[in-house]
Enzyme design. Structure first.
Site, PDB file in Angstrom:
ATOM      1  N   ARG A 520       0.833  -1.214   0.000  1.00 51.18           N
ATOM      2  CA  ARG A 520       0.000   0.000   0.000  1.00 51.18           C
ATOM      3  C   ARG A 520       0.863   1.257   0.000  1.00 51.18           C
ATOM      4  NH1 ARG A 520      -5.532  -1.093  -0.875  1.00 51.18           N
ATOM      5  NH2 ARG A 520      -5.918  -3.149   0.004  1.00 51.18           N
ATOM      6  N   CYS A 521       0.480   2.179  -0.858  1.00 54.33           N
ATOM      7  CA  CYS A 521       1.229   3.420  -0.967  1.00 54.33           C
ATOM      8  C   CYS A 521       0.306   4.610  -0.762  1.00 54.33           C
ATOM      9  CB  CYS A 521       1.860   3.525  -2.349  1.00 54.33           C
ATOM     10  SG  CYS A 521       3.037   2.217  -2.687  1.00 54.33           S
ATOM     11  N   CYS A 648      -7.066   6.391  14.879  1.00 54.66           N
ATOM     12  CA  CYS A 648      -6.623   5.031  14.591  1.00 54.66           C
ATOM     13  C   CYS A 648      -5.738   4.544  15.734  1.00 54.66           C
ATOM     14  CB  CYS A 648      -5.846   4.995  13.299  1.00 54.66           C
ATOM     15  SG  CYS A 648      -6.867   5.373  11.876  1.00 54.66           S
ATOM     16  N   GLU A 670      -9.953   2.508  18.069  1.00 58.87           N
ATOM     17  CA  GLU A 670      -9.672   1.101  17.781  1.00 58.87           C
ATOM     18  C   GLU A 670      -9.529   0.344  19.102  1.00 58.87           C
ATOM     19  OE1 GLU A 670      -6.578   0.319  14.841  1.00 58.87           O
ATOM     20  OE2 GLU A 670      -5.860  -1.241  16.163  1.00 58.87           O
ATOM     21  N   HIS A 699      -8.958  -4.470  10.033  1.00 61.23           N
ATOM     22  CA  HIS A 699      -7.636  -4.659   9.433  1.00 61.23           C
ATOM     23  C   HIS A 699      -7.402  -6.098   8.991  1.00 61.23           C
ATOM     24  CE1 HIS A 699      -7.483  -1.057  11.952  1.00 61.23           C
ATOM     25  NE2 HIS A 699      -6.780  -0.579  10.959  1.00 61.23           N
TER      26      HIS A 699
END
Ligand code: 39S
Ligand code: ZN
Length: 765
Positions: A520-521, A648, A670, A699
């Protein structure tokens, strides 16, 4: 001679070649051999690029299929038991199982934990340690890649994550267990690795120990001493100690006291540490000066850097000085030359990884007496042009920030009064259900956006597509009977980049990708000037969505600290100033959403915690302006309008006061992975406002059972009042697929309804 060095090159590729290859392999669309070939070609291209740039010290082993900490886990064989790794080399299947979990061939294992790498937006895999953890050399990667470069005629300096940082970054799952106690059994494996590198002809190795810039316990300091003495005693390799992301400060004597051939300093983050370092460096040691920013994209001020380097040369002589980027270039996009759409003026101010290497070489050569006058003159002109450009200054914006008064940071009334008004106005059931904002960003959605950007879809066609997706998402939420809906964010490429594209003072690149985690970018926007909002950014979609339903539609915004943290930020004024400018722009958006009839507005501050300075003594100053910035965004609306925020991950204990001071009406956090332990901080502090402790771990692709979510709700009810609790997943759903999201949310709503009924029965009894 002053030499030039690099500490690490971005592995993802200028066009994310590695991402595409890895994802194709995961999907079974290509073989391991094909994946290995792409990786090999990328490494070769990157080494060649560094050689062509004239870099003297080129790194190897900075490549990774996922993460360099995971690579070290594999190298020392610290594979947790659940992956069933037998002795021997860790294969690619086990490697990726640790990174992502695996449900295949009868195996069903969850992934290892992932967390932020210091104060960056890069995530590493957290090593898991127990008293019984044992180590054995289990990967030949570092040696293989050294040989691979050598075969190309390039002598590299392998990079390895140091043993103390490796242990300190890990997590112990046993009460009272001290992971540093594993050092004696870990060091022989490191020694073996060094020996293997030496056997293949390596002469030097870069050992990354970024933990040396943190507040260290006496035990950690002793571990450093012990570890490096042992390693130095077992190898003829020159050990080069790399530190970055802050200054050594009180650890300077410790670092220079270690038996290492050189010490690397981050002189972008902590320029003032040079003085102490020049005094502490031993006659046998070299000093590596990180003068080119590896974390930002601004063109280096070559004259200013040269001055710093010359100061060191005067004191140490040119043979003992090395010029380098401040840290690995992992955190920079690859190549500015790929950018076709940035305007020429702005492009003239920037430098990506490839350009940074050229800067390092220019500085090193100039310090060695071979100054490229033309390049220095052009650079000075670019620096001057940026400093004096009218594009970066907007007096109205500056005035608004400097003229901020206490009232701008305040809601009209205190929470108690607000919540009474909100409850009357919103008319929600107890334990209201909602989601964090995004819904699956499917291939279809991304493809439509790509077509629109290429001009293959007209604005009308793209909007019609988005309206259809949004409406469908709303119908699904209605059918599930969720109480507070979201529109799904299909129009957004990213929660930060989207706002960057709409705000004045921001620019965005086409290919400025930086690895965030695994494949992931993110493409961080570039904040180059004073920030303002030319027009509403989200009202069109919020309004459209609210019209499609009689239920409450939540407005979704990204908060100023998170936009700041996940952008490339201008370096010509304090971050606090830039943050407050963003805060006022978001505030105007909040007010516009309220005017458009949106009664619940969420302002995400996902990155608030990772923005914390690395040294505790610096926390208060940051938290003060971070909290003020959030309060500016929320301070413009009526008491009846309910402000939500989302954060997060975990770890609220040490910042709970600041979180409370943000004074959001509702915060979602979270908690699902840590089984509500996270709530402890909120309970101990008697957090007064409302809380949505995530009951579903987004996730992981695994669908949680309804009973699990009910049980989490019971745990929350043990410590919070029923009036305080919201029911939601623990983060946005954009990375998930609809096939998992639907059953998971259905279960979540049922869980909420069951528990509501229990509460009702209890009241009746
Ligand atoms: N930082 C930021 N900025 N944003 C975040 O959400 C997070 N979350 C945490 C912490 N840091 C963050 C990290 N989590 C992704 C997902 C979760 C993350 C970080 C990144 C992610 O999915 N990234 C995407 C990826 O790696 C890129 C997202 C993006 O910008 O692939 N997508 C664009 C879009 O949707 C471009 C998509 C793309 O690649 O428009 N398009 C293709 C192309 O241009 C074409 C696609 C097609 O034709 O199908 O080549
Ligand atoms: Zn989140």
């Amino acid at each position: 001679m002053v030499r030039s060095a690099n500490l690490g090159f971005p592995r993802v590729g200028a066009f994310r070649e590695l991402k595409h290859a890895v994802e194709a392999y995961w999907k079974g669309q290509s073989s391991e051999a094909e994946l290995q070939q792409v990786a090999k070609d990328l490494r070769a291209a990157h080494w060649k690029l560094q050689q062509d740039a004239g870099i003297d010290v080129i790194p190897s082993n900075d490549f990774s299929f996922y993460d360099q900490v995971l690579d070290m886990i594999a190298t020392v064989g610290a594979v947790p038991e659940r992956y069933n790794h037998q002795a021997g080399l860790v294969d690619l299947t086990t490697y990726f199982a640790m990174a992502r979990g695996r449900q295949q061939d009868g195996q069903d294992v969850v992934a290892m934990e992932m967390t932020k790498w210091f104060d960056t937006n890069y995530h590493y895999i957290v090593p898991e340690f127990k008293a019984s953890t044992s180590f054995a050399l289990s990967s030949t990667k570092a040696v293989d890649q050294f040989k691979e470069a050598k075969a190309l005629g390039i002598q590299t300096r392998p990079v390895i994550l140091g043993p103390v940082t490796f242990l300190l970054l890990g997590k112990s799952y046993e009460e009272g267990f001290d992971q540093l106690s594993l050092l004696p059994s870990l060091l022989p494996v490191y020694a073996e690795l060094l020996k293997a590198l030496e056997a293949e002809g390596a002469t030097d190795v870069q050992i990354d120990e970024p933990c040396l810039v943190l507040d260290l316990s006496a035990d950690a300091k002793a571990a450093y001493q012990n570890a490096f003495e042992q390693l130095a005693g077992h190898t003829n390799l020159q050990l080069h100690l790399a530190t970055y992301f802050d200054g050594l400060r009180d650890n300077a004597a410790l670092a220079f006291g270690l038996p290492v051939a050189s010490v690397h300093l981050d002189l972008r983050r902590a320029p003032s540490q040079l003085e102490a370092a020049l005094n502490a460096v031993k006659p046998t040691q070299k000093l590596s000066l990180g003068v080119v920013d590896g974390r930002n994209i601004w063109k280096n001020n070559l004259n200013a850097s040269l001055e710093v380097v010359q100061k060191a040369v005067e004191k140490l002589g040119s043979d003992r000085v090395i010029v380098a980027p401040s840290c690995s270039l992992l955190h920079s996009p690859v190549d500015l030359d790929s950018e076709q759409k940035l305007d020429a003026e702005l492009k003239g101010w920037l430098s990506f990884a490839k350009q940074k290497l050229a800067e390092v070489v220019l500085i090193a050569r100039a310090a060695a007496g071979e100054r490229d006058d033309a390049a220095f003159a052009a650079n000075a002109e670019a620096i001057r042009a940026r400093e004096t450009s009218p594009r970066i200054h907007n007096p109205a914006v500056k005035e608004r920030v400097s003229g901020a008064v206490a009232a701008d940071l305040q809601r009209d009334s205190a929470f108690e009064k607000r919540i009474t008004l909100q409850k009357a106005s919103l008319n929600l059931p107890p334990l209201p259900t909602t989601t964090i904002g995004s819904f699956p960003q499917t291939q279809e959605v991304r493809a439509a956006r790509a077509k629109f950007k290429k001009g293959e879809l007209s604005r009308e066609q793209y909007d019609a597509f988005l309206e259809e997706e949004t409406t469908r998402c709303i119908r699904i939420q209605e059918e599930m009977d969720i109480d507070v809906l979201v529109h799904g964010e299909f129009e957004r490429n990213d929660m930060v980049e989207y706002f960057g594209e709409k705000l004045e003072g921001f620019a965005f690149s086409q290919f400025g990708w930086v690895q965030s985690y695994g494949s992931r970018c993110v493409k961080p926007p570039i904040i180059f000037g004073d920030v303002s909002r030319p027009e509403a950014m989200t009202v069109r979609w919020a309004e459209f969505a609210q019209k499609q339903t009689s239920r409450l539609m939540k407005g979704m915004l990204t908060g100023p600290v998170t936009i700041l943290q996940w952008s490339f930020v201008r370096d010509d004024q304090p971050r606090s100033e830039t943050c407050k400018q963003i805060a006022f722009a978001i505030r105007d958006e909040v007010v516009d959403l309220e005017k458009a009839g949106i009664k619940v507005i969420q302002i995400d501050e996902a990155a608030l915690r990772e923005g914390l300075p690395l040294r505790r003594g610096d926390w208060k100053q940051y938290l003060d302006w971070a909290v003020d910035s959030f309060r500016i965004t929320a301070g413009g609306v009526k008491d009846e309008t309910q402000i939500h925020t989302h954060m997060c991950y975990s770890e609220f204990n040490d910042i709970i006061e600041a979180v409370a001071a943000m004074d959001a009406d509702v915060i979602s956090i979270e908690t699902s992975r840590s089984a509500m332990e996270l709530l402890d901080a909120f309970v101990a502090f008697k957090y007064p406002n409302e809380i949505g402790p995530g009951v579903y771990d987004i996730h992981s692709p695994r669908v949680p059972k309804q009973e699990e979510m009910e049980s989490l709700l019971h745990k929350a009810l043990d410590v919070l009042t029923p009036e305080q609790i919201w029911v939601n997943p623990d983060c946005g759903l954009k990375t998930r697929g609809w096939a998992e999201v639907k059953p998971a949310l259905e279960g979540m709503v049922k869980a909420a309804k069951n528990v509501r009924q229990e509460l009702k029965n209890r009241q009746a009894a």
